[in-house]
Scaffold this motif. Sequence first.
Motif, PDB file in Angstrom:
ATOM      1  N   UNK A 192       1.094   7.978  -3.720  1.00  0.00           N
ATOM      2  CA  UNK A 192       0.794   7.656  -5.116  1.00  0.00           C
ATOM      3  C   UNK A 192       0.455   8.898  -5.930  1.00  0.00           C
ATOM      4  N   UNK A 193      -0.102   9.913  -5.302  1.00  0.00           N
ATOM      5  CA  UNK A 193      -0.416  11.161  -6.020  1.00  0.00           C
ATOM      6  C   UNK A 193       0.863  11.827  -6.521  1.00  0.00           C
ATOM      7  N   UNK A 206       0.835  -1.202   0.000  1.00  0.00           N
ATOM      8  CA  UNK A 206       0.000   0.000   0.000  1.00  0.00           C
ATOM      9  C   UNK A 206       0.869   1.250   0.000  1.00  0.00           C
ATOM     10  N   UNK A 207       0.317   2.344  -0.515  1.00  0.00           N
ATOM     11  CA  UNK A 207       1.027   3.612  -0.392  1.00  0.00           C
ATOM     12  C   UNK A 207       0.710   4.206   0.985  1.00  0.00           C
ATOM     13  N   UNK A 208       1.230   5.357   1.284  1.00  0.00           N
ATOM     14  CA  UNK A 208       1.112   5.930   2.631  1.00  0.00           C
ATOM     15  C   UNK A 208      -0.333   6.289   2.991  1.00  0.00           C
ATOM     16  N   UNK A 209      -1.202   6.432   1.990  1.00  0.00           N
ATOM     17  CA  UNK A 209      -2.606   6.767   2.237  1.00  0.00           C
ATOM     18  C   UNK A 209      -3.511   5.543   2.137  1.00  0.00           C
ATOM     19  N   UNK A 210      -2.909   4.368   2.050  1.00  0.00           N
ATOM     20  CA  UNK A 210      -3.700   3.143   1.982  1.00  0.00           C
ATOM     21  C   UNK A 210      -4.126   2.749   0.587  1.00  0.00           C
ATOM     22  N   UNK A 211      -3.649   3.455  -0.442  1.00  0.00           N
ATOM     23  CA  UNK A 211      -3.979   3.088  -1.816  1.00  0.00           C
ATOM     24  C   UNK A 211      -3.202   1.829  -2.211  1.00  0.00           C
ATOM     25  N   UNK A 212      -3.882   0.841  -2.826  1.00  0.00           N
ATOM     26  CA  UNK A 212      -3.190  -0.413  -3.168  1.00  0.00           C
ATOM     27  C   UNK A 212      -2.204  -0.238  -4.311  1.00  0.00           C
ATOM     28  N   UNK A 213      -1.013  -0.766  -4.112  1.00  0.00           N
ATOM     29  CA  UNK A 213       0.010  -0.801  -5.153  1.00  0.00           C
ATOM     30  C   UNK A 213       0.211  -2.219  -5.680  1.00  0.00           C
ATOM     31  N   UNK A 214      -0.122  -3.212  -4.861  1.00  0.00           N
ATOM     32  CA  UNK A 214      -0.050  -4.615  -5.273  1.00  0.00           C
ATOM     33  C   UNK A 214      -1.084  -5.395  -4.478  1.00  0.00           C
ATOM     34  N   UNK A 215      -1.959  -6.119  -5.183  1.00  0.00           N
ATOM     35  CA  UNK A 215      -2.994  -6.925  -4.543  1.00  0.00           C
ATOM     36  C   UNK A 215      -3.042  -8.296  -5.196  1.00  0.00           C
ATOM     37  N   UNK A 216      -3.536  -9.283  -4.463  1.00  0.00           N
ATOM     38  CA  UNK A 216      -3.675 -10.643  -4.990  1.00  0.00           C
ATOM     39  C   UNK A 216      -5.142 -10.943  -5.237  1.00  0.00           C
TER      40      UNK A 216
END
Length: 585
Positions: A233-234, A64-74
């Motif tokens: 991510x922004x 996750x990024x620092x704001x909880x946005x997913x960068x890798x998920x299964x």
Amino acid sequence: MENNLHISGKWRFRFIYVVAFVLFAVAAGRLFYLTVVEKDFLQNQGEIRAVRTQSIPATRGMILDRRGEPLAVSTPTWTVVANPKELWSIERDPSINKGPEQEIKRLAEVMGVGRTWLQEKFEANKHRSFMYLRRQLPPHEADEIMSAKIVGVSKTKEYKRFYPAGEVASHVVGFTNIDDKGQEGIELAYDQALQGEPGRRSFVKDLSGNIIRGIGVDKTEHPGENIELSVDLRLQYLAYRELKAAVTEHRATSASAVILDVKTGEILAMVNQPSYNPNDRSKLEYEELRNRAVIDLFEPGSTMKPFTVSAALMSGQYSTETQINTAPGYMRFGRFTIRDSRNHGVMDFEKLLIKSSNVGASKIALSLPQDAIWNMDYELGIGSPVGIGFPGEASGVLPSHPKWHPSEIATLSYGYGLSVSTLQLAQAYMTLANGGYRVPVTIFKQDIPSDGKQVIPRTVAKDVVKMMEAVVQKGSGRAAQIPGYRVAGKTGTVHKVGSKGYEYDQYIALFAGMAPASNPRLAMVVMVNDPKGREYYGGEVAAPVFSRVMEGALTTLNIYPDLPEGLREVRLETKKQPIQVVQGG
């Protein structure tokens, strides 16, 4: 006669009775032995032949990024497997057209593959009990194959990795292979933590391999740990977009950029060009995999001059008003000559940075103890890995000599003869921006900074930052200006090293800086390798990228402008129309 017959019959009866009794006793004894004495052994043997275990895959942890946005998920998928040994054991029955060949033919039709190829695959594995047919299929495709009810064919659950940010964060996040093992980036560096621990279940199969009943879960699976990165991510999207636009505009070979939080040492963005889409690696080239910000090394050139000035002020031999005579604009060391763009004459430290005088930096360095510049660079982390745990992270090169030649000290003062990565240079500027206090750089989110070390006195750091403001206001860094904000920084234009020495038509364009200069919050370095257009100076190529990205970052993070109201509309025409970036799959 009759008596003898009677006796003979009596003995025959007794004999049969004894034999029957003995047989019964033996059978009873054997039964007792098997059901009591050998019970555990026989039960275990029976289970070996009938009870099977199956691994329960553990879900890989998210990145996750620092704001909880997913960068890798299964995401769950289905894999279709076969038991070739079981299939080849089918009894052939010509009357109903049944046999291994007929099953393979039906399977080839439902899978949409060649029958000959599939049959050869089964024949090559005919003595094995496991073989992959199709991996990581969506549910409807797996169900379509399973609907054919081919002997020995079954499906099992697996997980497939998906990267929502696509190429934008690929060098940070990395990717996994088809077996869900990390191959690059965070996925590789922290593979063990992300993997989790698979479980195990038992079930009973009949002689045909059909599951009769489930016994239960022997071991519960434990999902992998989620990893929360410091990356925003922004800012990552913003930096990636502008860097890609600059590489396209200037026809550069490659580029990288890093943004650091000055107070915490967190990496807020780290981008590279060229990049790749981890969701589609069918045309992936090896060169695209490199996280150039931490792997590629280059000579930092004039971006090191602020640290030469810092070392001079720390020595006590100089003050900010000290005048340096750079006439006649060059210095000779035997056959080696150091030159400025022209003869700038006498100048103070601020003008030295504005004019980026190699002669001035060299004269300062030669007047200091011979290891003064080396000690400064070393304390800033040059020549040592930053230590964020990335695979292949470069340590850079900071040469050390028992006895320094004057030309070696001189070249070190203006950023030649050593090499750094983009991340290392960003770390050095972060330290200067943080009042000379060096905190560890991290790729993980943290609210409280780790303990650091004061490597430059706070007063010296503030003086040097103020001088670098003048570089942006009056010197080669004008294109780095941001409306409403005070910006400090330094440009660098470095000749690349070739097979026969420095190439005078190949350059690296650099800009390193910080904002807001009154109380720096963000430090950023932009490196553009080998721009092939008419513009190739750091102030022309890298500084505009810094301006556009830093402006967006300051606004996004709600960092208040520090310029007086009347000066906030001042702006140079450095903005370019960015190109579009394909996001996700």
